[in-house]
Design an enzyme around this catalytic site. Structure first.
Site, short mmCIF file in Angstrom:
data_model
loop_
_atom_site.label_atom_id
_atom_site.label_comp_id
_atom_site.label_asym_id
_atom_site.label_seq_id
_atom_site.Cartn_x
_atom_site.Cartn_y
_atom_site.Cartn_z
CE LYS A 54 -26.19 -0.38 17.75
NZ LYS A 54 -27.45 0.08 17.37
CB SER A 71 -27.82 -1.84 11.00
OG SER A 71 -28.26 -0.46 10.06
CG ASP A 72 -27.39 3.45 15.92
OD1 ASP A 72 -28.10 2.37 16.92
OD2 ASP A 72 -28.09 4.54 16.09
CB THR A 73 -31.49 3.87 11.92
OG1 THR A 73 -31.61 3.05 11.49
CG2 THR A 73 -32.15 5.31 11.20
N GLY A 108 -26.58 4.23 9.59
CA GLY A 108 -24.90 3.82 9.00
C GLY A 108 -25.25 2.30 9.21
#
EC number: 3.6.1.9
Length: 187
Positions: A54, A71-73, A108
């Site tokens: 991303k 970011s990613d969750t 992340g």
């Protein structure tokens, strides 16, 4: 290096709010990144790669001198990744899996500029109370679970299901403040 232009590569309103809460001025771009886990990837490797993908996709959309955050969750239960639900049946399956037990939320964060990328994965342990089918149905009807990993948002109505956390509350929401700030200070 002083950050002259900061960009958040995310469509998440929660991430925008958290980054603004940190006092940063920034622009937003929404890159199109395929979220598909490779067979050999651990959940932590997967969420780190997604955050990096991303950030890099966002960097391709802006000026070269921009510092870009991706970011990613994900929610992880028994090494199974629980992402955003497809429909009510999927959300119900996830919430029943989380009900009355402990799971991990992994976020992340990657920051990139001029070909240099730094990343971190923050893991938070979360415990849920036992949920009734009526609670799950009512929660789905609220609309809140639709766009959330694991089908819940700790910062909203889903917070009433959480009995305890160990780690970063803000990482569960979508952007760990301390770790993000530390990454930004590398630029």
């Amino acid at each position: 290096m002083t950050i002259s232009k900061l960009v958040l590569a995310s469509g998440s309103p929660r991430r925008r709010e958290l980054l603004a809460q940190m006092g940063y001025q920034f622009e937003v771009v929404v890159p199109n990144v395929e979220e598909k886990r490779a067979a050999a990837e651990s959940p932590a490797q997967y969420v780190e790669r997604l955050s990096r993908d991303k950030a890099l996709a966002g960097a391709a959309l802006v000026a070269a001198e921009a510092v870009v955050i991706g970011s990613d969750t994900i929610v992880v239960k028994d090494q199974q990744v629980l992402e955003k639900p497809r429909d009510f049946a999927d959300a119900k399956r996830m919430l029943l899996k989380l009900s009355g037990s402990q799971h991990q939320v992994m976020t992340g964060v990657s920051v990139t500029c001029r070909g240099i990328t730094h990343s971190v994965v923050v893991t938070t342990e979360v415990w849920f109370k036992t949920l009734s089918e009526q609670e799950i149905e009512a929660y789905w009807q609220s609309g809140e679970p639709c766009d959330k990993a694991g089908s819940y948002g700790i910062q909203g109505l889903g917070g009433r299901f959480v009995t305890r956390i160990e780690g970063s509350y803000h990482a569960v929401v979508g952007l760990p403040l301390y770790e993000t700030d530390q990454l930004l200070h590398k630029f």
